[in-house]
Enzyme design. Structure first.
Site, short mmCIF file in Angstrom:
data_model
loop_
_atom_site.label_atom_id
_atom_site.label_comp_id
_atom_site.label_asym_id
_atom_site.label_seq_id
_atom_site.Cartn_x
_atom_site.Cartn_y
_atom_site.Cartn_z
N TYR A 77 0.84 -1.20 0.00
CA TYR A 77 0.00 0.00 0.00
C TYR A 77 0.88 1.26 0.00
CZ TYR A 77 -3.79 3.22 0.87
OH TYR A 77 -4.69 4.23 0.74
N PHE A 129 -7.58 21.72 -24.64
CA PHE A 129 -7.87 20.29 -24.72
C PHE A 129 -9.11 20.05 -23.85
CE2 PHE A 129 -7.81 15.83 -23.61
CZ PHE A 129 -7.92 15.33 -24.90
N THR A 130 -9.94 19.09 -24.27
CA THR A 130 -11.26 18.89 -23.65
C THR A 130 -11.20 18.77 -22.12
OG1 THR A 130 -10.97 16.54 -24.14
CG2 THR A 130 -12.27 17.84 -25.72
N ASP A 220 1.60 20.44 -20.48
CA ASP A 220 0.91 19.17 -20.72
C ASP A 220 1.88 18.32 -21.55
OD1 ASP A 220 -0.52 17.03 -21.63
OD2 ASP A 220 -2.37 18.14 -21.97
N LYS A 263 -0.18 7.81 -23.41
CA LYS A 263 0.23 8.12 -24.79
C LYS A 263 1.73 7.82 -24.93
CE LYS A 263 -3.75 10.59 -24.42
NZ LYS A 263 -4.59 10.60 -23.21
N ARG A 387 -13.34 15.45 -33.72
CA ARG A 387 -12.65 16.50 -32.97
C ARG A 387 -13.09 17.84 -33.56
NH1 ARG A 387 -10.09 14.40 -28.23
NH2 ARG A 387 -12.30 14.74 -27.94
N PHE A 454 -18.91 14.79 -26.03
CA PHE A 454 -18.52 13.91 -27.13
C PHE A 454 -18.40 12.45 -26.73
CE2 PHE A 454 -14.14 13.43 -25.70
CZ PHE A 454 -13.99 14.54 -24.90
O1 PLI Z 1 -7.13 10.60 -20.94
P1 PLI Z 1 -6.32 11.09 -19.80
O2 PLI Z 1 -7.13 11.49 -18.64
O3 PLI Z 1 -5.20 10.16 -19.42
O4 PLI Z 1 -5.53 12.39 -20.32
C1 PLI Z 1 -6.18 13.55 -20.67
C2 PLI Z 1 -5.40 14.25 -21.74
C3 PLI Z 1 -4.70 15.37 -21.42
N1 PLI Z 1 -3.99 16.04 -22.37
C4 PLI Z 1 -3.96 15.64 -23.66
C5 PLI Z 1 -3.19 16.43 -24.63
C6 PLI Z 1 -4.64 14.50 -24.04
O5 PLI Z 1 -4.57 14.10 -25.31
C7 PLI Z 1 -5.41 13.78 -23.07
C8 PLI Z 1 -6.20 12.67 -23.44
N2 PLI Z 1 -6.40 12.38 -24.69
C9 PLI Z 1 -7.19 11.45 -25.22
C10 PLI Z 1 -8.02 10.53 -24.40
C11 PLI Z 1 -7.22 11.33 -26.66
O6 PLI Z 1 -7.91 10.45 -27.19
O7 PLI Z 1 -6.51 12.12 -27.30
#
Ligand code: PLI
Length: 463
Positions: A77, A129-130, A220, A263, A387, A454
């Site tokens: 933990y 970003f969303t 970011d 990513k 998008r 979306f």
């Molecule tokens: O999906 P998260 O919560 O791990 O991360 C959010 C996020 C933050 N910044 C950027 C630039 C992103 O591209 C992002 C998430 N992107 C997604 C889910 C995408 O499909 O691009």
């Protein structure tokens, strides 16, 4: 005889050890699927998808080294050894001092927004970003787009379309006062602009302004390695630097980062917040126990943290990133060769179709990009993502759709998952839809959720 090659081909720096079958379905079946999914590709079942280009988020294939690391998960933990490994790797490659693990990127955004933003503040950024903007707004802030104008023009070939317009930034600071600007929100490889990079030349100037007004920069870093590759390719003076050196230079010009490790870091789940300021770290460390978990695991299992640490190390390898972006460019060049409208220059993580020019007969409030994504799935089984106007949401002040300049369908390429043959099939599918585009009709909402609409919205065709 076939023509002799004019340039040397590249190949992926790996071979395939495990495969996952995918299936092709009929057009009738897919039509039923998309109707049931309310014409939203997020609501399709993955097993009904042939080639899944919805996102590059959490969809990477992990290496055998990462999988081996999963077996070394220390699931204590508190004080997991994988956390300390992750901390070491982040410090080594990104250079930030203090690390707070989170389950994914938006959790890090939530924490930093709640700590830094006060009601009525303004947060300038290089395009929204969303999830990032939503967390800034939920904390009482107003996001202000200060990206260069070129970013909003899909045909403009500027090599660094994610650069910040220094005039726009300074105008905002002067208008509202530096005390109302808690930080500059700077993303590398800007997603909503089509995976476009920021240049180091621009970031250095932004840094000067940040020092002049005493405003920190929060980065970011979700696709920082991909941005670094394009700097190496395009920015004078960086050709002989390694990807790791460029990443470090970017991070050193900023005060902290939010990271979706799903990513660049080549994992299926994970993220973190990293900062240089100890007081800020202490606040974040305290908040993470409320929303995520103890500060030595955030929302991740020990094995997940090990996979992130190892994936981050792999993400800075030149051969990896060259093949990753090379595959995206291969797909982009193929569709561009048929005069199909896409965002240029081709970006880092996907090919972005310009739905305005693809479906010029559909008004933006009838959601051309949403429509196109649904149509591509019906015709080919390829899943992509809207998008555009749906992703942008409604302006909280007017309640109207934001109608962003960019109305895009993203064909996002997962890392190390598909072959060049999949890219060929995808390109040909897009061409077929392009040839029959006149028949396509727009969509209207049947259900519109309040937040990040979306993901869960439902539509029906306009008859
Ligand atoms: O999906 P998260 O919560 O791990 O991360 C959010 C996020 C933050 N910044 C950027 C630039 C992103 O591209 C992002 C998430 N992107 C997604 C889910 C995408 O499909 O691009």
């Amino acid at each position: 005889m076939a023509e002799r090659p004019t340039k040397k081909s590249w190949a992926e720096p790996f071979k395939i050890k495990v495969v996952e079958p995918i299936k092709m379905t009929t057009r009738d079946y897919r039509l039923k699927c998309i109707e049931e999914a309310g014409y939203n590709t997020f609501l399709l079942k993955s097993e009904d998808v042939y080639i899944d280009l919805l996102t590059d988020s959490g969809t990477s294939a992990m290496s055998d080294h990462q999988w081996a690391g999963m077996m070394l998960g220390d699931e204590a933990y508190a004080g997991s050894r994988n956390f300390y490994h992750l901390e070491d790797v982040i410090r080594k490659y990104y250079g930030y001092k203090w690390i707070v693990p989170t389950h994914q990127g938006r959790a890090a955004e939530h924490i930093i927004s709640q700590i830094l933003i006060k009601d009525g503040d303004y947060i300038p950024g290089n395009m929204y970003f969303t999830t990032t903007r939503l967390h800034q707004e939920l904390a009482g802030g107003n996001f202000v787009d200060v990206i260069i104008d070129e970013a909003h023009d899909p045909t403009n070939e500027h090599p660094f379309k994610a650069d910040i317009d220094l005039q726009k930034l300074e105008d905002l600071i002067k208008k509202v006062g530096a005390e109302k600007v808690p930080y500059i929100s700077m993303a590398t490889a800007v997603n909503m602009a089509g995976g476009q990079p920021i240049s180091l030349g621009n970031l250095k100037e932004v840094r000067e302004m940040s020092h002049k007004y005493g405003i920190p920069i929060i980065h970011d870093a979700t696709r920082v390695a991909e941005n670094a590759y394009l700097i190496k390719e395009r920015e004078p003076g960086y050709q002989d630097k390694t990807i790791a050196e460029i990443i470090r230079e970017i991070c050193d010009l900023t005060d902290g980062c939010t990271m979706s490790a799903k990513k660049d870091c080549l994992v299926n789940i994970g993220g973190f917040l990293a900062v240089n300021d100890e007081e800020l770290y202490k606040k974040a460390q305290n908040m993470v126990v409320v929303y995520e978990g103890l500060h030595t695991y955030g929302g991740m299992a020990g094995r997940d943290m090990e996979a992130v640490a190892r994936g981050l190390e792999e993400s800075v390898e030149y051969e990896h990133i060259k093949a990753r972006i090379g595959q995206v460019q291969y797909l982009g060049e193929k569709v561009l060769g048929w005069d199909i409208p896409i965002i240029v220059p081709i970006g880092t993580h996907g090919v972005f179709l310009d739905a305005r020019r693809f479906l010029p007969h559909i008004d933006q409030d009838e959601f051309p990009a949403q429509t196109l994504a649904a149509q591509i799935f019906v015709e080919s089984g390829v899943r992509s993502m809207e998008r555009g106007n749906v992703s942008a949401g409604r302006d909280p002040r007017t309640g109207k759709n934001r109608r962003p300049a960019l109305e895009l369908v993203r064909l996002t390429v997962p890392r190390r998952v598909y072959t060049q043959a999949h890219m060929d099939v995808t390109a040909e599918a897009i061409l077929e839809v392009f040839d029959n585009r006149d028949k396509v009709k727009g969509l209207k909402f049947t259900y519109e959720p309040e937040y990040l609409r979306f993901f869960q919205a439902r539509f029906e065709p306009i008859t």
